[in-house]
Design an enzyme around this catalytic site. Structure first.
Site, PDB file in Angstrom:
ATOM      1  N   ASP A 270       1.284  -5.346  -9.054  1.00 22.20           N
ATOM      2  CA  ASP A 270       1.016  -6.096  -7.822  1.00 22.20           C
ATOM      3  C   ASP A 270       1.619  -7.569  -7.623  1.00 22.20           C
ATOM      4  O   ASP A 270       2.444  -8.067  -8.735  1.00 22.20           O
ATOM      5  CB  ASP A 270      -0.585  -6.440  -7.639  1.00 22.20           C
ATOM      6  CG  ASP A 270      -1.158  -6.675  -6.241  1.00 22.20           C
ATOM      7  OD1 ASP A 270      -2.084  -5.919  -5.927  1.00 22.20           O
ATOM      8  OD2 ASP A 270      -0.359  -6.959  -5.355  1.00 22.20           O
TER       9      ASP A 270
ATOM     10  N   SER B 148      -3.262   6.616   6.440  1.00 18.86           N
ATOM     11  CA  SER B 148      -4.301   6.085   7.478  1.00 18.86           C
ATOM     12  C   SER B 148      -4.306   7.181   8.676  1.00 18.86           C
ATOM     13  O   SER B 148      -3.469   7.966   9.043  1.00 18.86           O
ATOM     14  CB  SER B 148      -3.960   4.725   8.071  1.00 18.86           C
ATOM     15  OG  SER B 148      -4.679   4.446   9.129  1.00 18.86           O
TER      16      SER B 148
ATOM     17  N   TYR C 205       3.210  -0.874  11.944  1.00 24.71           N
ATOM     18  CA  TYR C 205       2.269  -0.505  10.782  1.00 24.71           C
ATOM     19  C   TYR C 205       2.112   0.973  10.585  1.00 24.71           C
ATOM     20  O   TYR C 205       2.279   1.685   9.568  1.00 24.71           O
ATOM     21  CB  TYR C 205       0.979  -1.382  10.798  1.00 24.71           C
ATOM     22  CG  TYR C 205      -0.255  -0.478   9.746  1.00 24.71           C
ATOM     23  CD1 TYR C 205      -1.318   0.147  10.567  1.00 24.71           C
ATOM     24  CD2 TYR C 205       0.119  -0.573   8.381  1.00 24.71           C
ATOM     25  CE1 TYR C 205      -2.065   0.665   9.699  1.00 24.71           C
ATOM     26  CE2 TYR C 205      -0.975   0.031   7.692  1.00 24.71           C
ATOM     27  CZ  TYR C 205      -1.914   0.737   8.281  1.00 24.71           C
ATOM     28  OH  TYR C 205      -2.760   1.106   7.520  1.00 24.71           O
TER      29      TYR C 205
ATOM     30  N   LYS D 140       3.667   4.453   8.133  1.00 27.42           N
ATOM     31  CA  LYS D 140       2.499   5.458   7.264  1.00 27.42           C
ATOM     32  C   LYS D 140       2.986   6.748   7.970  1.00 27.42           C
ATOM     33  O   LYS D 140       3.051   7.778   7.224  1.00 27.42           O
ATOM     34  CB  LYS D 140       0.922   5.277   7.975  1.00 27.42           C
ATOM     35  CG  LYS D 140       0.097   3.974   7.439  1.00 27.42           C
ATOM     36  CD  LYS D 140       0.268   4.043   5.851  1.00 27.42           C
ATOM     37  CE  LYS D 140      -0.476   2.707   5.292  1.00 27.42           C
ATOM     38  NZ  LYS D 140      -0.192   2.660   3.727  1.00 27.42           N
TER      39      LYS D 140
ATOM     40  N   ASP E 267      -5.854  -0.553  20.665  1.00 29.16           N
ATOM     41  CA  ASP E 267      -6.829   0.337  20.136  1.00 29.16           C
ATOM     42  C   ASP E 267      -7.214   1.568  20.634  1.00 29.16           C
ATOM     43  O   ASP E 267      -6.988   1.989  21.849  1.00 29.16           O
ATOM     44  CB  ASP E 267      -8.280  -0.483  20.514  1.00 29.16           C
ATOM     45  CG  ASP E 267      -8.776  -1.691  19.402  1.00 29.16           C
ATOM     46  OD1 ASP E 267      -7.969  -1.638  18.456  1.00 29.16           O
ATOM     47  OD2 ASP E 267      -9.666  -2.493  19.617  1.00 29.16           O
TER      48      ASP E 267
END
Ligand code: WQD
Length: 340
Positions: free
Chosen positions: A32, A124, A149, A153, A298
């Site tokens: 990390d 995701s 973002y 993915k 959203d």
């Protein structure tokens, strides 16, 4: 005892996965760079499992350093790759930061192990956008991402699928998370948002503990049972256990192909207002909230079809919304008495 590399292992889902890997008898090495986590989490993990996993502070975007790490760790049986930036809103403001970090780190890990690797990838449900059919299955079409973002993915899954097609020794399982929430039962690890929480549950717990004002419910004019948006919330410990099942599937070479995708959810949809009610019922705390405008980007409603994970992965979520809310609250109360 097989050794598993967990990149981003001091993060929210990574730290819980380290605990479940230990519980399943694995040795873990964590890499990390603390870009989105706190070094204290390593001590917290030790408090839970009784040993301190091997840790290497490393920026996975540094190709030479990642190759050097792999050359020194030839006994890695598998990699669970969490290390990535994941703030939807920030990705809109700083797309290049997200594309650089999320792709350089993934490609460096694959190259460092010469594409000879058992890899579990953190994906995701964002890749589905607003599904046409609910519950959404892994066969549903990937839709245009709503944010850089989400795009990282989608593209990362393509990178993996196309590399697997020409690299038979690269075996990958992509796990599409729905909404990870909650905390470990010890309340020693949990979600550690930096700044004002963007996600619902940490905002709820910070509002309840007095760190934030009332919750804003982003829209109550959706086509749902109470007008607020629907998500498939899944306990982070259930999610962590799914990663163990995925690594075991790869190790036991049970995979039907060298690239597979699984939904990780409960298969149940819950509205924002229902989450608020569930939190109050689970904790006895009274929440203040107002109804605000919808949030840009959203989706209205999404929940997963988790049949494939149950049949092929042999995994099903076990913890319900009550445990999600109470564990998140216990973690928030722990943080108040033990600030990081
Ligand atoms: C949940 C619901 C909001 C805050 C994102 C990413 C996903 C994953 C999880 C990384 C929505 C509503 C929220 C608030 C609200 N990220 N809400 N008031 O957006 O479903 O998923 O985070 O892995 O990839 O897309 O999660 O928790 O932000 O929102 O009403 O103060 O709560 O509108 O309906 P989301 P969230």
């Amino acid at each position: 005892m097989n050794k598993i590399l967990v990149t981003g292992g001091t993060g929210f889902i990574g730290s819980h996965t380290v605990v479940e890997l230990h519980n399943a008898g694995y040795e873990v090495v964590i890499v990390d760079n603390f870009a989105n986590s706190n070094p204290k989490i390593l001590d917290q993990i030790e408090s839970i499992i009784g040993i301190k996993p091997e840790f290497v502070e490393l920026d996975l975007c540094d190709e030479a350093k990642v190759a050097e790490f792999a050359a020194k760790h030839t006994d890695i049986a598998g990699v669970i790759h969490f290390a990535a930036y994941k703030a939807v809103g920030e990705s809109v403001q700083q797309p290049l930061k997200y594309y650089r970090n999320n792709f350089y780190s993934l490609i460096n890990v694959i190259n460092a192990f010469n594409s000879n690797l058992n890899l579990v990838f953190s994906s995701s449900c964002t890749v589905y956008g607003q599904p046409d059919v609910l519950p959404v299955t892994e066969a549903a079409p990937v839709k245009k991402a709503e944010s850089p973002y989400g795009n990282t993915k989608q593209i990362a899954e393509e990178i993996l699928q196309e590399t697997c097609a020409v690299s038979p020794d690269l075996k990958v399982i992509s796990l599409r998370y729905f909404n990870p929430v909650g905390a470990h039962e010890t309340a020693l690890i949990g979600e550690l948002p930096i700044g004002v929480p963007q996600n619902l549950i940490p905002f709820i717990t910070q509002s309840a503990i007095g760190k934030r004002g009332p919750i804003t419910v982003y829209g109550n004019d959706y086509d749902t049972k109470d007008g607020s948006a629907v998500r498939d919330y899944i306990h982070v410990v259930d999610l962590a256990k799914a990663h163990v099942a995925a690594i075991q599937r790869l190790e036991q070479q049970k995979a039907e192909s060298n690239y597979e995708v699984f939904n990780l959810g409960t298969g149940r949809g819950t509205t924002v207002l229902e989450v608020i009610g569930a939190f109050e019922q689970a904790t006895g705390e009274q929440l203040n909230y107002t109804i605000g405008a919808r949030r840009e980007g959203d989706v209205e409603k999404v929940w997963g079809d988790v049949t494939k994970s149950a049949t092929a992965l042999g995994w099903t979520a076990e913890l319900g919304i009550n445990e999600m809310m109470s564990s998140a609250w216990n973690w928030e109360k722990y943080l108040k008495d033990n600030p990081f």
